[in-house]
Scaffold this active site. Structure first.
Site, PDB file in Angstrom:
ATOM      1  N   LYS A  99      11.344  13.702  19.968  1.00  0.00           N
ATOM      2  CA  LYS A  99      11.996  13.535  21.274  1.00  0.00           C
ATOM      3  C   LYS A  99      11.241  12.533  22.147  1.00  0.00           C
ATOM      4  O   LYS A  99      11.857  11.791  22.909  1.00  0.00           O
ATOM      5  CB  LYS A  99      12.213  14.855  21.988  1.00  0.00           C
ATOM      6  CG  LYS A  99      10.963  15.622  22.314  1.00  0.00           C
ATOM      7  CD  LYS A  99      11.329  16.915  23.008  1.00  0.00           C
ATOM      8  CE  LYS A  99      10.184  17.893  23.116  1.00  0.00           C
ATOM      9  NZ  LYS A  99       8.817  17.433  23.079  1.00  0.00           N
TER      10      LYS A  99
ATOM     11  N   ARG B  82      10.519  23.684  29.651  1.00  0.00           N
ATOM     12  CA  ARG B  82      10.172  24.321  28.388  1.00  0.00           C
ATOM     13  C   ARG B  82      10.354  25.832  28.481  1.00  0.00           C
ATOM     14  O   ARG B  82      10.078  26.541  27.507  1.00  0.00           O
ATOM     15  CB  ARG B  82       8.718  24.022  28.043  1.00  0.00           C
ATOM     16  CG  ARG B  82       8.549  22.949  26.969  1.00  0.00           C
ATOM     17  CD  ARG B  82       7.086  22.724  26.840  1.00  0.00           C
ATOM     18  NE  ARG B  82       6.638  22.157  25.631  1.00  0.00           N
ATOM     19  CZ  ARG B  82       6.238  20.873  25.509  1.00  0.00           C
ATOM     20  NH1 ARG B  82       6.356  20.049  26.504  1.00  0.00           N
ATOM     21  NH2 ARG B  82       5.743  20.466  24.375  1.00  0.00           N
TER      22      ARG B  82
ATOM     23  N   ARG C  41       0.978  12.409  12.655  1.00  0.00           N
ATOM     24  CA  ARG C  41       1.078  11.744  13.954  1.00  0.00           C
ATOM     25  C   ARG C  41      -0.283  11.242  14.438  1.00  0.00           C
ATOM     26  O   ARG C  41      -1.297  11.909  14.285  1.00  0.00           O
ATOM     27  CB  ARG C  41       1.651  12.742  14.968  1.00  0.00           C
ATOM     28  CG  ARG C  41       1.868  12.143  16.338  1.00  0.00           C
ATOM     29  CD  ARG C  41       2.997  12.787  17.059  1.00  0.00           C
ATOM     30  NE  ARG C  41       2.684  14.128  17.525  1.00  0.00           N
ATOM     31  CZ  ARG C  41       3.537  14.859  18.246  1.00  0.00           C
ATOM     32  NH1 ARG C  41       4.727  14.383  18.537  1.00  0.00           N
ATOM     33  NH2 ARG C  41       3.201  16.056  18.643  1.00  0.00           N
TER      34      ARG C  41
ATOM     35  N   ARG D  53      -4.211  14.078  18.085  1.00  0.00           N
ATOM     36  CA  ARG D  53      -4.321  14.943  19.270  1.00  0.00           C
ATOM     37  C   ARG D  53      -4.904  16.295  18.884  1.00  0.00           C
ATOM     38  O   ARG D  53      -4.577  16.819  17.820  1.00  0.00           O
ATOM     39  CB  ARG D  53      -2.905  15.172  19.836  1.00  0.00           C
ATOM     40  CG  ARG D  53      -2.549  14.224  20.942  1.00  0.00           C
ATOM     41  CD  ARG D  53      -1.082  14.246  21.237  1.00  0.00           C
ATOM     42  NE  ARG D  53      -0.531  15.584  21.440  1.00  0.00           N
ATOM     43  CZ  ARG D  53       0.738  15.792  21.774  1.00  0.00           C
ATOM     44  NH1 ARG D  53       1.560  14.784  21.943  1.00  0.00           N
ATOM     45  NH2 ARG D  53       1.189  17.012  21.945  1.00  0.00           N
TER      46      ARG D  53
ATOM     47  N   ARG E  42       2.235  26.272  18.304  1.00  0.00           N
ATOM     48  CA  ARG E  42       3.167  25.529  19.168  1.00  0.00           C
ATOM     49  C   ARG E  42       4.616  25.771  18.736  1.00  0.00           C
ATOM     50  O   ARG E  42       5.513  25.869  19.574  1.00  0.00           O
ATOM     51  CB  ARG E  42       2.848  24.035  19.123  1.00  0.00           C
ATOM     52  CG  ARG E  42       1.553  23.710  19.825  1.00  0.00           C
ATOM     53  CD  ARG E  42       1.156  22.277  19.612  1.00  0.00           C
ATOM     54  NE  ARG E  42       2.012  21.355  20.322  1.00  0.00           N
ATOM     55  CZ  ARG E  42       2.141  20.069  20.008  1.00  0.00           C
ATOM     56  NH1 ARG E  42       1.519  19.585  18.969  1.00  0.00           N
ATOM     57  NH2 ARG E  42       2.895  19.292  20.731  1.00  0.00           N
TER      58      ARG E  42
HETATM   59  P1  AMP Z   1       3.787  17.607  24.667  1.00  0.00           P
HETATM   60  O1  AMP Z   1       3.074  16.298  24.698  1.00  0.00           O
HETATM   61  O2  AMP Z   1       5.117  17.542  25.350  1.00  0.00           O
HETATM   62  O3  AMP Z   1       3.894  18.176  23.275  1.00  0.00           O
HETATM   63  O4  AMP Z   1       2.898  18.646  25.524  1.00  0.00           O
HETATM   64  C1  AMP Z   1       1.567  18.961  25.169  1.00  0.00           C
HETATM   65  C2  AMP Z   1       1.178  20.304  25.767  1.00  0.00           C
HETATM   66  O5  AMP Z   1       1.248  20.233  27.204  1.00  0.00           O
HETATM   67  C3  AMP Z   1       2.094  21.462  25.394  1.00  0.00           C
HETATM   68  O6  AMP Z   1       1.757  22.021  24.131  1.00  0.00           O
HETATM   69  C4  AMP Z   1       1.834  22.425  26.551  1.00  0.00           C
HETATM   70  O7  AMP Z   1       0.602  23.096  26.416  1.00  0.00           O
HETATM   71  C5  AMP Z   1       1.701  21.476  27.739  1.00  0.00           C
HETATM   72  N1  AMP Z   1       3.039  21.242  28.375  1.00  0.00           N
HETATM   73  C6  AMP Z   1       3.756  20.094  28.395  1.00  0.00           C
HETATM   74  N2  AMP Z   1       4.916  20.258  29.070  1.00  0.00           N
HETATM   75  C7  AMP Z   1       4.942  21.552  29.461  1.00  0.00           C
HETATM   76  C8  AMP Z   1       5.882  22.359  30.167  1.00  0.00           C
HETATM   77  N3  AMP Z   1       7.065  21.861  30.594  1.00  0.00           N
HETATM   78  N4  AMP Z   1       5.563  23.652  30.410  1.00  0.00           N
HETATM   79  C9  AMP Z   1       4.379  24.177  30.006  1.00  0.00           C
HETATM   80  N5  AMP Z   1       3.463  23.489  29.304  1.00  0.00           N
HETATM   81  C10 AMP Z   1       3.726  22.193  29.037  1.00  0.00           C
END
Ligand code: AMP
Length: 218
Positions: free
Chosen positions: A13, A88, A123, A156, A167
């Protein structure tokens, strides 16, 4: 146009959100990227968020809503924006509604779990500019160096295998209910994630074009 991208971590995404952001010339807001910036800058928010991120869990809604609110208040969001990774949870989606943020389209990128695990393990990201690559599906033309800013690419912390399972569990438990939430509002479209990024992009743009054609007729 305000668009949300939904999908499991690693479904692609982020890549689609970046493409659409460039094509439509509207900002792509990734709460994950905002948190990573805050962690790197060692702000209060960053320090609080890090412990949840490192465990593969979600940062609490209150902190997340605040970081998003600040970003949406910037002038570049006036003509539309893309949300990648927000909401989320159902309470986060309710927050958007209560704040009067109109969402025109929600695009769910669907990829089954076994594919997700394969994808996340390959990744690589750039710690400086945030560009995202995959060693097989979207390699940097400079190998382990970022093609955009020439920094060394990294894995990461939360892409490490032990965190990925957690996750995915978090996604199925807390984020997947948003599919029904937005289906019930009549704004959800599903794109099946393809092997090739370009093929997924084609399907994504078709969804956007159909939406634009439909709203013109109405
Ligand atoms: P992402 O890069 O979108 O995979 O986000 C990395 C991490 O940031 C996630 O695994 C969560 O721990 C935190 N995170 C990102 N967006 C949110 C959200 N909308 N609500 C809560 N935690 C978030």
């Amino acid at each position: 146009m305000n668009i949300i991208f939904l999908g499991a971590p690693g479904a692609g995404k982020g890549t689609q959100a970046e493409n659409v952001s460039e094509k439509l010339n509207i900002p792509n807001i990734s709460t994950g990227a905002l948190f990573r910036e805050a962690v790197a800058a060692k702000t209060d928010t960053g320090l609080k968020a890090k412990e949840y991120m490192d465990n593969g869990g979600l940062v609490p809604d209150g902190i997340t809503v605040n970081i998003l609110k600040e970003r949406l208040a910037k002038p570049d969001c006036e003509n539309g924006f893309i949300l990648d990774g927000f909401p989320r949870t159902v309470p986060q989606a309710e927050y958007l509604e209560e704040s009067g943020v109109v969402i025109d389209l929600v695009i769910d990128i669907y990829v089954p779990d076994d594919k997700i695990i394969e994808r996340i393990s390959g990744r690589r990201v750039c710690p400086m500019c945030g560009a995202s690559y995959h060693i097989i599906y979207k390699p940097s033309h400079r190998g382990n160096i970022c093609g955009r800013c020439e920094s060394r690419l990294i894995i990461r912390d939360d892409d490490k295998p032990e965190v990925v399972f957690s996750r995915l569990e978090t996604y199925h438990g807390q984020t997947e209910p948003l599919i029904d939430f937005y289906k019930n509002k009549g704004v959800l479209e599903t794109v099946i994630g393809q092997e090739e990024v370009d093929d997924t992009s084609k399907l994504t743009f078709e969804v956007i074009q159909n939406f634009n054609a439909k709203t013109k007729i109405e």
